[in-house]
Design a protein around this motif. Structure first.
Motif, PDB file in Angstrom:
ATOM      1  N   VAL A 111      -3.619   3.273   4.601  1.00 17.52           N
ATOM      2  CA  VAL A 111      -4.287   2.353   5.810  1.00 17.52           C
ATOM      3  C   VAL A 111      -5.793   2.381   5.555  1.00 17.52           C
ATOM      4  O   VAL A 111      -6.310   1.699   6.255  1.00 17.52           O
ATOM      5  N   LEU A 112      -6.416   4.067   6.577  1.00 18.21           N
ATOM      6  CA  LEU A 112      -7.454   3.786   6.712  1.00 18.21           C
ATOM      7  C   LEU A 112      -9.022   3.494   6.179  1.00 18.21           C
ATOM      8  O   LEU A 112      -9.556   2.952   6.162  1.00 18.21           O
ATOM      9  N   ALA A 121       4.470   6.399  -3.236  1.00 18.45           N
ATOM     10  CA  ALA A 121       6.470   5.432  -2.362  1.00 18.45           C
ATOM     11  C   ALA A 121       7.544   5.593  -3.408  1.00 18.45           C
ATOM     12  O   ALA A 121       8.229   7.714  -3.643  1.00 18.45           O
ATOM     13  N   SER A 122       6.870   6.661  -5.189  1.00 20.04           N
ATOM     14  CA  SER A 122       8.209   6.965  -6.526  1.00 20.04           C
ATOM     15  C   SER A 122       7.540   7.975  -6.272  1.00 20.04           C
ATOM     16  O   SER A 122       9.141   9.073  -5.620  1.00 20.04           O
ATOM     17  N   LEU A 123       6.817   8.855  -5.357  1.00 20.46           N
ATOM     18  CA  LEU A 123       7.344  10.220  -5.518  1.00 20.46           C
ATOM     19  C   LEU A 123       8.008  10.560  -3.745  1.00 20.46           C
ATOM     20  O   LEU A 123       9.317  11.370  -3.808  1.00 20.46           O
ATOM     21  N   GLN A 124       7.775  10.657  -3.165  1.00 14.04           N
ATOM     22  CA  GLN A 124       8.596  10.463  -1.821  1.00 14.04           C
ATOM     23  C   GLN A 124      10.085   9.642  -1.824  1.00 14.04           C
ATOM     24  O   GLN A 124      10.506  10.426  -1.743  1.00 14.04           O
ATOM     25  N   GLN A 125      10.450   8.797  -2.627  1.00 13.43           N
ATOM     26  CA  GLN A 125      11.299   8.106  -2.760  1.00 13.43           C
ATOM     27  C   GLN A 125      12.103   9.456  -3.867  1.00 13.43           C
ATOM     28  O   GLN A 125      13.412   9.486  -3.403  1.00 13.43           O
ATOM     29  N   ALA A 126      11.611  10.284  -4.699  1.00 14.13           N
ATOM     30  CA  ALA A 126      12.033  11.414  -5.310  1.00 14.13           C
ATOM     31  C   ALA A 126      12.360  12.193  -4.888  1.00 14.13           C
ATOM     32  O   ALA A 126      14.177  12.668  -5.096  1.00 14.13           O
ATOM     33  N   LEU A 127      11.479  13.047  -3.396  1.00 19.09           N
ATOM     34  CA  LEU A 127      11.879  13.991  -2.573  1.00 19.09           C
ATOM     35  C   LEU A 127      13.328  13.231  -1.469  1.00 19.09           C
ATOM     36  O   LEU A 127      14.064  14.346  -1.728  1.00 19.09           O
ATOM     37  N   ALA A 128      13.314  12.039  -1.415  1.00 19.11           N
ATOM     38  CA  ALA A 128      14.110  11.822  -0.728  1.00 19.11           C
ATOM     39  C   ALA A 128      15.362  11.679  -1.174  1.00 19.11           C
ATOM     40  O   ALA A 128      16.679  12.019  -0.726  1.00 19.11           O
ATOM     41  N   ALA A 129      15.350  11.260  -2.721  1.00 15.01           N
ATOM     42  CA  ALA A 129      16.772  11.388  -2.653  1.00 15.01           C
ATOM     43  C   ALA A 129      17.413  12.684  -3.055  1.00 15.01           C
ATOM     44  O   ALA A 129      18.443  12.698  -3.296  1.00 15.01           O
ATOM     45  N   THR A 130      16.518  13.955  -3.360  1.00 17.99           N
ATOM     46  CA  THR A 130      16.804  14.950  -3.602  1.00 17.99           C
ATOM     47  C   THR A 130      17.300  15.684  -2.439  1.00 17.99           C
ATOM     48  O   THR A 130      18.076  16.151  -3.097  1.00 17.99           O
ATOM     49  N   LEU A 144       0.849  -1.201   0.203  1.00 17.28           N
ATOM     50  CA  LEU A 144       0.101  -0.231   0.096  1.00 17.28           C
ATOM     51  C   LEU A 144       0.822   1.397  -0.019  1.00 17.28           C
ATOM     52  O   LEU A 144       0.441   2.625  -0.211  1.00 17.28           O
ATOM     53  N   ASN A 145       1.895   1.224   0.161  1.00 18.50           N
ATOM     54  CA  ASN A 145       2.873   2.246   0.175  1.00 18.50           C
ATOM     55  C   ASN A 145       3.117   2.829  -1.366  1.00 18.50           C
ATOM     56  O   ASN A 145       3.389   4.031  -1.462  1.00 18.50           O
ATOM     57  N   GLN A 146       2.639   2.075  -1.964  1.00 23.31           N
ATOM     58  CA  GLN A 146       2.986   1.989  -3.524  1.00 23.31           C
ATOM     59  C   GLN A 146       0.884   2.925  -3.890  1.00 23.31           C
ATOM     60  O   GLN A 146       0.465   2.895  -4.991  1.00 23.31           O
ATOM     61  N   THR A 147       0.725   3.682  -3.477  1.00 17.88           N
ATOM     62  CA  THR A 147      -0.543   3.753  -3.219  1.00 17.88           C
ATOM     63  C   THR A 147      -0.934   4.893  -4.445  1.00 17.88           C
ATOM     64  O   THR A 147      -0.156   5.964  -4.078  1.00 17.88           O
ATOM     65  N   GLU A 148      -1.998   5.476  -5.053  1.00 19.84           N
ATOM     66  CA  GLU A 148      -2.335   6.232  -5.908  1.00 19.84           C
ATOM     67  C   GLU A 148      -2.280   7.662  -5.096  1.00 19.84           C
ATOM     68  O   GLU A 148      -2.615   7.743  -4.008  1.00 19.84           O
ATOM     69  N   PRO A 191     -13.314  -3.645  -6.757  1.00 23.65           N
ATOM     70  CA  PRO A 191     -13.812  -3.236  -4.989  1.00 23.65           C
ATOM     71  C   PRO A 191     -12.461  -3.461  -4.385  1.00 23.65           C
ATOM     72  O   PRO A 191     -12.032  -2.149  -3.632  1.00 23.65           O
ATOM     73  N   VAL A 192     -11.752  -4.297  -4.714  1.00 27.50           N
ATOM     74  CA  VAL A 192     -10.155  -4.167  -4.040  1.00 27.50           C
ATOM     75  C   VAL A 192      -9.287  -3.112  -5.026  1.00 27.50           C
ATOM     76  O   VAL A 192      -8.590  -2.215  -3.596  1.00 27.50           O
ATOM     77  N   LYS A 193      -9.781  -3.167  -5.794  1.00 31.48           N
ATOM     78  CA  LYS A 193      -8.870  -1.582  -6.557  1.00 31.48           C
ATOM     79  C   LYS A 193      -9.317  -0.661  -5.361  1.00 31.48           C
ATOM     80  O   LYS A 193      -8.204   0.736  -5.933  1.00 31.48           O
ATOM     81  N   TYR A 194     -10.272   0.031  -6.184  1.00 25.70           N
ATOM     82  CA  TYR A 194     -10.557   1.051  -5.456  1.00 25.70           C
ATOM     83  C   TYR A 194     -10.756   1.364  -3.658  1.00 25.70           C
ATOM     84  O   TYR A 194     -10.240   2.590  -2.536  1.00 25.70           O
ATOM     85  N   ALA A 195     -10.040   0.284  -3.090  1.00 19.90           N
ATOM     86  CA  ALA A 195      -9.870  -0.037  -1.718  1.00 19.90           C
ATOM     87  C   ALA A 195      -8.393   0.099  -1.434  1.00 19.90           C
ATOM     88  O   ALA A 195      -8.326   0.607  -0.359  1.00 19.90           O
ATOM     89  N   ARG A 196      -7.984   0.904  -2.593  1.00 20.43           N
ATOM     90  CA  ARG A 196      -6.277   1.185  -1.641  1.00 20.43           C
ATOM     91  C   ARG A 196      -5.527   2.170  -2.084  1.00 20.43           C
ATOM     92  O   ARG A 196      -4.521   2.321  -1.960  1.00 20.43           O
ATOM     93  N   PHE A 197      -7.053   3.467  -2.471  1.00 22.90           N
ATOM     94  CA  PHE A 197      -6.027   4.745  -2.343  1.00 22.90           C
ATOM     95  C   PHE A 197      -7.201   5.871  -1.625  1.00 22.90           C
ATOM     96  O   PHE A 197      -8.491   5.544  -1.691  1.00 22.90           O
TER      97      PHE A 197
END
Length: 732
Positions: free
Chosen positions: A113-114, A470-479, A52-56, A152-158
């Motif tokens: 997660v909520l 996750a990709s956004l957070q990793q890009a900002l963390a790398a910066t 879920l860390n790769q949530t939309e 329903p699984v797809k829409y539960a993940r973001f």
């Protein structure tokens, strides 16, 4: 004497005496000890929480969590959430819900997660609802099918408003069945509460008022005055922020309640039926990429796509049969024997039939389920606008409930037969098991495909491209890490329509001071700095290569699309050059050249290269970052000396500016358009702020942006436009 329903193992029979309080308590909680409940929870949680860390995390997700975070930490009262597709503001209920994780962490992951846990709770409530009213076999079948359903699984993940509705739908059904099936009082206030919260999730959920009104007609004697008073208080409490917003805005957004009435009804539309079908058939459409793990499963289970619709049609027929059972009462028989007039006889039989329906809990329950599923589909058959999948989320888990019920009824009937019919029951169990396994595999592989990037990130309209958290957070963390490692005191990050809201919020957590600027422009630093360039900002890369000195350090991968690019940028020699044009009177910008240079950019997605004109400027004032404030310059250029010529426009936005920074502004030329000889340029400066009105001591929060302090820049001589010639050289 009040009629009540016994626990689930009595299969919905109405009995003359209600169970005792201790028996009701056991029936409410004993089902949790069933061994399949643990398996159900593990399945539902795994599909909704894994990776879920790769949530939309696109514009809507960032807006909702940012509003919740600011409400907690800035003492604001949300009166709207984000802006809907028709331009009106959605109700703020989801923001209040997201304030819970926002109070604990600035990481949006916990809000996702909520949302996922609420949908796991919905699966558990599905089991409980079916177990209580239709038996254990129906509960196992329906809840496992719902837990493993792909959409329903797809829409539960973001994070999103419609995605929080699922548990409240089940609670709403439980309240209705308490009144119409069990004939117990106290249901109305709870049903109104859940419906009000469902409206907060999306305005279309107001269509659930149809089964609520039906329940009032079926069980009017269960409604007490205090229930109606409680329902009124619930409505006032839940809608207080929205009512306050209507008061502040002068009823401007009252149309949000009637959003669907803004579209004229067209002819017959099958959009709703197609979407409804997609919810129950995950193996009906082949993936559009050959590298997906899902493709082999689609081929393997394609034959099963007839099973779910077949079972659903059988369930609908069962509902009609149950509802249509007609027992002729003694009064009607007596009327018939006496040879009463035809009209009076039929009226008497109609009354008898209605009373018979109301007195039968199983028929009342079947009618509520049918109205819940049928009325919205009939409404949408004549909906003239574009229908989105999330508009039908409030019909879930309806199909899986009905399939679970009819499967259980069919298997129980076969178990009472003899011979080959009894043996056919094993085939029924096998079919149900195969459906659950097939759906679980397809849902799991769909999640894996998303996590591994086996999709096209540019196929998520209306966003230009899709981003995950996750990709956004990793890009900002790398910066941030590169700046710390290289001892660089500043970072620059490009933003565009797909990343602006998300990066503006996530960059608050960076240790390095950061400047965010619109990717249609390029802001060059006055000293060595790190720069993060978005995946689909090729003109920024081209400008860096042509006008700056940049070293590519790394490329940061993203699932499903191009990577982010991380540069170390050196201040160019032209940044310190003496300005050639007169300074602006407001002392904000100064031209570094009286010429605009052409630049040709090859685009892999187009057959022709894109032509741009580049104008060079220098920032003359420093502005500090302010929460939720964006500084902007709007450049409007007329191609030619005549004001009637074609207009070119570019807006450059920033969260901060430093005097001495160099700004390169691009103007995109239309395909096959000749390069003009000169540009007649006007520039406006302004700020973009969030509209946060005050009402007495309350500071209200909305997602509405406003342009303030709009100024047309002027030269020292008082002119409000400047003429730039276009260099006739060829850009590369």
């Amino acid at each position: 004497m009040r009629l009540a329903l016994l626990p689930a193992h009595h299969q919905g029979r109405v009995v003359p005496q209600p169970p005792g309080r201790s028996e009701r308590r056991r029936s409410w909680w004993s089902w949790l000890l069933n061994p399949e409940v643990l398996v159900l929870l593990l399945l539902a949680a795994a599909l909704r929480l894994y990776g879920l860390n790769q949530t939309e995390f696109d514009d809507d997700q960032a807006t909702l969590f940012r509003m919740a975070y600011d409400a907690v930490h800035q003492g604001l009262l949300p009166v709207t959430s984000n802006t809907g597709s028709i331009g009106s503001q959605h109700p703020p209920g989801v923001v209040y819900l997201l304030m819970l994780p926002a109070a604990l962490s600035a990481n949006p992951l916990w809000a996702a997660v909520l949302v996922a846990l609420l949908n796991v709770l919905a699966v558990l409530l599905t089991y409980f609802f079916l177990y209580r009213y239709y038996g254990r076999l129906a509960a196992v079948t329906g809840s496992f099918l719902y837990a493993s359903a792909v959409l329903p699984v797809k829409y539960a993940r973001f994070i999103w408003q419609p995605n929080i509705a699922a548990p409240f739908i089940l609670l709403f059904l439980l309240a209705l069945f308490r009144g119409a099936v069990e004939r117990r009082s106290g249901w109305l206030g709870w049903a109104v509460l859940w419906l009000a919260l469902l409206y907060q999730a999306h305005e279309v959920n107001l269509l659930l008022a149809a089964p609520l009104l039906l329940c009032l007609v079926l069980a009017p004697k269960t409604v007490r005055w205090r229930d109606a008073l409680f329902a009124l208080l619930v409505l006032l409490l839940v809608f207080a922020p929205s009512l306050l917003w209507l008061l502040v805005s002068g009823l401007h957004d009252l149309r949000s309640t009637l959003s669907f009435s803004n579209h004229q009804a067209g002819g017959l539309s099958l959009q709703a039926l197609r979407i409804y079908r997609l919810f129950i058939i995950p193996y009906d459409q082949l993936p559009n990429r050959s590298d997906t793990l899902l493709l082999p499963l689609h081929r393997l289970f394609s034959w099963l796509k007839l099973a779910m619709p077949g079972l659903l049609i059988l369930a609908a027929l069962w509902l009609l049969v149950v509802i249509g059972r007609w027992r002729v009462g003694p009064a009607a028989e007596q009327t018939e024997l006496q040879g009463a007039a035809g009209l009076g006889r039929w009226w008497q039989r109609l009354r008898e039939g209605w009373e018979d329906l109301r007195s039968d809990g199983q028929r009342c329950g079947a009618l509520i389920l049918l109205v819940w599923q049928l009325i919205p589909l009939l409404v949408f058959l004549h909906y003239g606008g574009e229908l989105h999948t999330q508009y039908l989320l409030f019909l879930m888990p309806g199909p899986f409930l009905l399939i679970g019920i009819v499967a259980a009824r069919s298997l129980n009937w076969l178990s009472r037969q003899e011979g080959w019919l009894r043996r056919l029951r094993l085939a029924g169990y096998l079919l149900v098991g195969m459906l659950v396994v097939a759906q679980s595999l397809v849902a799991a592989v769909s999640v894996l495909d998303t996590l591994e990037g086996h999709f096209d990130d540019r196929s998520f309209p209306p966003y230009p491209y899709h981003n995950d958290l996750a990709s956004l957070q990793q890009a900002l963390a790398a910066t941030d890490q590169l700046a710390q490692r290289e001892h660089l005191s500043h970072a620059y990050i490009t933003v565009d329509d797909a990343t602006r809201t998300a990066v503006f919020f996530l960059s608050r957590q960076m240790r390095t001071p950061v400047t965010l600027f619109d990717a249609h422009c390029l802001l060059l630093p006055t000293e060595r700095a790190v720069m993060l360039v978005g995946p689909y900002d090729p003109w920024v890369t081209a400008l860096l290569e042509r006008f700056g000195r940049a070293t590519l350090v790394s490329q940061l991968s993203r699932p499903g699309g191009l990577p982010f690019s991380l540069y170390v940028v050196e201040p160019g020699p032209e940044a310190a050059a003496s300005p050639l044009a007169a300074p602006w009177k407001l002392n904000q910008l100064q031209a570094l050249s009286q010429q605009a240079l052409p630049l040709t950019l090859a685009n892999s997605s187009q057959t022709q290269a894109t032509a741009w004109l580049v104008s060079s400027w220098q920032i003359r004032q420093s502005v500090s970052p302010v929460l939720n404030t964006t500084y902007a310059y709007r450049f409007v250029a007329t191609a030619g000396a005549s004001s009637s010529s074609q207009s070119l426009q570019t807006t450059c936005t920033f969260n901060r500016l430093q005097a001495g920074e160099r700004l390169l502004v691009t103007f995109a030329l239309a395909d096959k358009e000749a390069i003009p000889v000169n540009l007649l340029l006007r520039i406006w400066s302004y700020r973009i702020v969030l509209y946060t009105p005050s009402y007495g001591p309350l500071h209200l929060e909305t997602s509405i942006s406003k342009e303030v302090d709009v100024n047309l820049l002027q030269t020292a001589a008082g002119a409000n436009q400047i003429l730039l010639s276009v260099n006739d050289g060829t850009g590369r």
